[in-house]
Motif scaffolding. Sequence first.
Motif, PDB file in Angstrom:
ATOM      1  N   THR A  28       0.835  -1.201   0.000  1.00 26.80           N
ATOM      2  CA  THR A  28       0.000   0.000   0.000  1.00 26.80           C
ATOM      3  C   THR A  28       0.871   1.252   0.000  1.00 26.80           C
ATOM      4  N   GLU A  29       1.969   1.204   0.741  1.00 29.81           N
ATOM      5  CA  GLU A  29       2.880   2.355   0.799  1.00 29.81           C
ATOM      6  C   GLU A  29       3.728   2.489  -0.466  1.00 29.81           C
ATOM      7  N   HIS A  30       3.723   1.460  -1.320  1.00 33.36           N
ATOM      8  CA  HIS A  30       4.546   1.475  -2.537  1.00 33.36           C
ATOM      9  C   HIS A  30       3.706   1.220  -3.783  1.00 33.36           C
ATOM     10  N   LYS A  31       2.513   1.808  -3.802  1.00 34.65           N
ATOM     11  CA  LYS A  31       1.629   1.653  -4.964  1.00 34.65           C
ATOM     12  C   LYS A  31       2.346   2.110  -6.223  1.00 34.65           C
ATOM     13  N   GLY A  32       2.218   1.338  -7.267  1.00 37.50           N
ATOM     14  CA  GLY A  32       2.786   1.729  -8.545  1.00 37.50           C
ATOM     15  C   GLY A  32       4.288   1.515  -8.665  1.00 37.50           C
ATOM     16  N   ASP A  33       4.921   0.918  -7.679  1.00 30.81           N
ATOM     17  CA  ASP A  33       6.365   0.673  -7.730  1.00 30.81           C
ATOM     18  C   ASP A  33       6.603  -0.608  -8.528  1.00 30.81           C
ATOM     19  N   SER A  34       7.102  -0.460  -9.736  1.00 27.07           N
ATOM     20  CA  SER A  34       7.289  -1.610 -10.626  1.00 27.07           C
ATOM     21  C   SER A  34       8.502  -2.470 -10.257  1.00 27.07           C
ATOM     22  N   ASN A  35       9.307  -2.030  -9.297  1.00 25.55           N
ATOM     23  CA  ASN A  35      10.448  -2.833  -8.863  1.00 25.55           C
ATOM     24  C   ASN A  35      10.029  -3.970  -7.938  1.00 25.55           C
ATOM     25  N   LEU A  36       8.848  -3.848  -7.328  1.00 25.03           N
ATOM     26  CA  LEU A  36       8.371  -4.857  -6.384  1.00 25.03           C
ATOM     27  C   LEU A  36       7.473  -5.875  -7.074  1.00 25.03           C
ATOM     28  N   GLN A  71       2.713 -14.736   1.361  1.00 30.56           N
ATOM     29  CA  GLN A  71       3.014 -13.765   0.330  1.00 30.56           C
ATOM     30  C   GLN A  71       4.515 -13.556   0.308  1.00 30.56           C
ATOM     31  N   MET A  72       5.026 -13.394  -0.885  1.00 30.06           N
ATOM     32  CA  MET A  72       6.451 -13.137  -1.034  1.00 30.06           C
ATOM     33  C   MET A  72       6.620 -11.906  -1.907  1.00 30.06           C
ATOM     34  N   LEU A  73       7.237 -10.880  -1.327  1.00 30.21           N
ATOM     35  CA  LEU A  73       7.566  -9.659  -2.054  1.00 30.21           C
ATOM     36  C   LEU A  73       9.046  -9.695  -2.377  1.00 30.21           C
ATOM     37  N   THR A  74       9.401  -9.329  -3.581  1.00 26.50           N
ATOM     38  CA  THR A  74      10.817  -9.290  -3.943  1.00 26.50           C
ATOM     39  C   THR A  74      11.123  -8.056  -4.784  1.00 26.50           C
ATOM     40  N   ALA A  75      12.367  -7.636  -4.695  1.00 23.03           N
ATOM     41  CA  ALA A  75      12.895  -6.576  -5.549  1.00 23.03           C
ATOM     42  C   ALA A  75      14.345  -6.935  -5.837  1.00 23.03           C
ATOM     43  N   LYS A  76      14.757  -6.748  -7.073  1.00 23.87           N
ATOM     44  CA  LYS A  76      16.130  -7.071  -7.461  1.00 23.87           C
ATOM     45  C   LYS A  76      17.006  -5.839  -7.552  1.00 23.87           C
ATOM     46  N   VAL A  77      16.441  -4.692  -7.173  1.00 29.98           N
ATOM     47  CA  VAL A  77      17.186  -3.429  -7.130  1.00 29.98           C
ATOM     48  C   VAL A  77      16.823  -2.710  -5.842  1.00 29.98           C
ATOM     49  N   LYS A  78      17.670  -1.784  -5.427  1.00 28.00           N
ATOM     50  CA  LYS A  78      17.411  -0.945  -4.252  1.00 28.00           C
ATOM     51  C   LYS A  78      17.128  -1.755  -2.986  1.00 28.00           C
ATOM     52  N   GLY A  79      17.828  -2.867  -2.814  1.00 25.86           N
ATOM     53  CA  GLY A  79      17.589  -3.751  -1.675  1.00 25.86           C
ATOM     54  C   GLY A  79      17.687  -3.061  -0.333  1.00 25.86           C
ATOM     55  N   GLN A  80      18.727  -2.268  -0.135  1.00 25.88           N
ATOM     56  CA  GLN A  80      18.911  -1.572   1.147  1.00 25.88           C
ATOM     57  C   GLN A  80      17.781  -0.587   1.391  1.00 25.88           C
ATOM     58  N   LYS A  81      17.374   0.128   0.360  1.00 24.39           N
ATOM     59  CA  LYS A  81      16.300   1.126   0.485  1.00 24.39           C
ATOM     60  C   LYS A  81      15.004   0.449   0.927  1.00 24.39           C
ATOM     61  N   GLU A  85      12.967   0.760   4.493  1.00 24.78           N
ATOM     62  CA  GLU A  85      11.559   1.166   4.499  1.00 24.78           C
ATOM     63  C   GLU A  85      10.693   0.110   5.183  1.00 24.78           C
ATOM     64  N   ALA A  86      11.012  -1.163   5.001  1.00 22.74           N
ATOM     65  CA  ALA A  86      10.267  -2.230   5.661  1.00 22.74           C
ATOM     66  C   ALA A  86      10.465  -2.152   7.174  1.00 22.74           C
ATOM     67  N   LEU A  87      11.679  -1.842   7.604  1.00 17.04           N
ATOM     68  CA  LEU A  87      11.939  -1.684   9.033  1.00 17.04           C
ATOM     69  C   LEU A  87      11.141  -0.510   9.612  1.00 17.04           C
ATOM     70  N   MET A 128      14.429  -9.900   4.375  1.00 18.19           N
ATOM     71  CA  MET A 128      15.784 -10.288   3.981  1.00 18.19           C
ATOM     72  C   MET A 128      16.321  -9.300   2.958  1.00 18.19           C
ATOM     73  N   HIS A 129      17.604  -9.053   3.086  1.00 17.86           N
ATOM     74  CA  HIS A 129      18.236  -8.180   2.108  1.00 17.86           C
ATOM     75  C   HIS A 129      19.713  -8.531   1.999  1.00 17.86           C
ATOM     76  N   GLY A 130      20.193  -8.530   0.777  1.00 19.73           N
ATOM     77  CA  GLY A 130      21.597  -8.758   0.498  1.00 19.73           C
ATOM     78  C   GLY A 130      21.949  -8.100  -0.813  1.00 19.73           C
ATOM     79  N   LYS A 131      23.054  -7.410  -0.850  1.00 25.72           N
ATOM     80  CA  LYS A 131      23.476  -6.636  -2.022  1.00 25.72           C
ATOM     81  C   LYS A 131      22.308  -5.759  -2.466  1.00 25.72           C
ATOM     82  N   ASN A 132      21.814  -5.943  -3.677  1.00 14.32           N
ATOM     83  CA  ASN A 132      20.694  -5.130  -4.157  1.00 14.32           C
ATOM     84  C   ASN A 132      19.344  -5.811  -3.999  1.00 14.32           C
TER      85      ASN A 132
END
Length: 160
Positions: A28-36, A71-81, A85-87, A128-132
């Motif tokens: 909901t906080e990332h509506k329209g984010d095509s990276n997720l 549910q599994m959410l993933t992003a292959k870019v901006k991992g740290q960001k 934000e999840a924290l 979980m996050h590692g590299k990007n």
Amino acid sequence: MKSVLLMCWMTLLSVAVSAQDFASRFLTEHKGDSNLTCVTISPKMMEEIMKSDAEKDDEILEIISNLKSMQMLTAKVKGQKYYDEALKVVEKNSGRFEPFLSFKDGAENCQIMVRKKNDTIIELVMLMHGKNNFSVINFTGNMSSEFISKLAASMKPKRF
């Protein structure tokens, strides 16, 4: 009469919104984010996957039958960001989630939080996050600490 009906709808809507799981809140906080990317897996599908595994674990199969969703959410870019934000979402909902386990292995971080109703774990959130890369695994249902420990052990990198 209309105002009573409107009040009922507003109450139901607020209950539905407050009952959202972590993944739904984050999306909901990332509506329209095509990276997720979000994938939802039903308990029946998880059970079928487990049945095809050569090393069947009857205890895990029983636990899976008590799950409502994964549910599994993933992003292959901006991992740290996304991880940061999840924290923040966890922080905003600190009364809802409690820490269960966290570990760091090199550049990889993993945080596991749980939500309880009475003494029953009804939601597990694994960040979980590692590299990007960034991932959230979100289970809802009835879970035990043993199930979560097995899941966490399967996520830790194996040393040779």
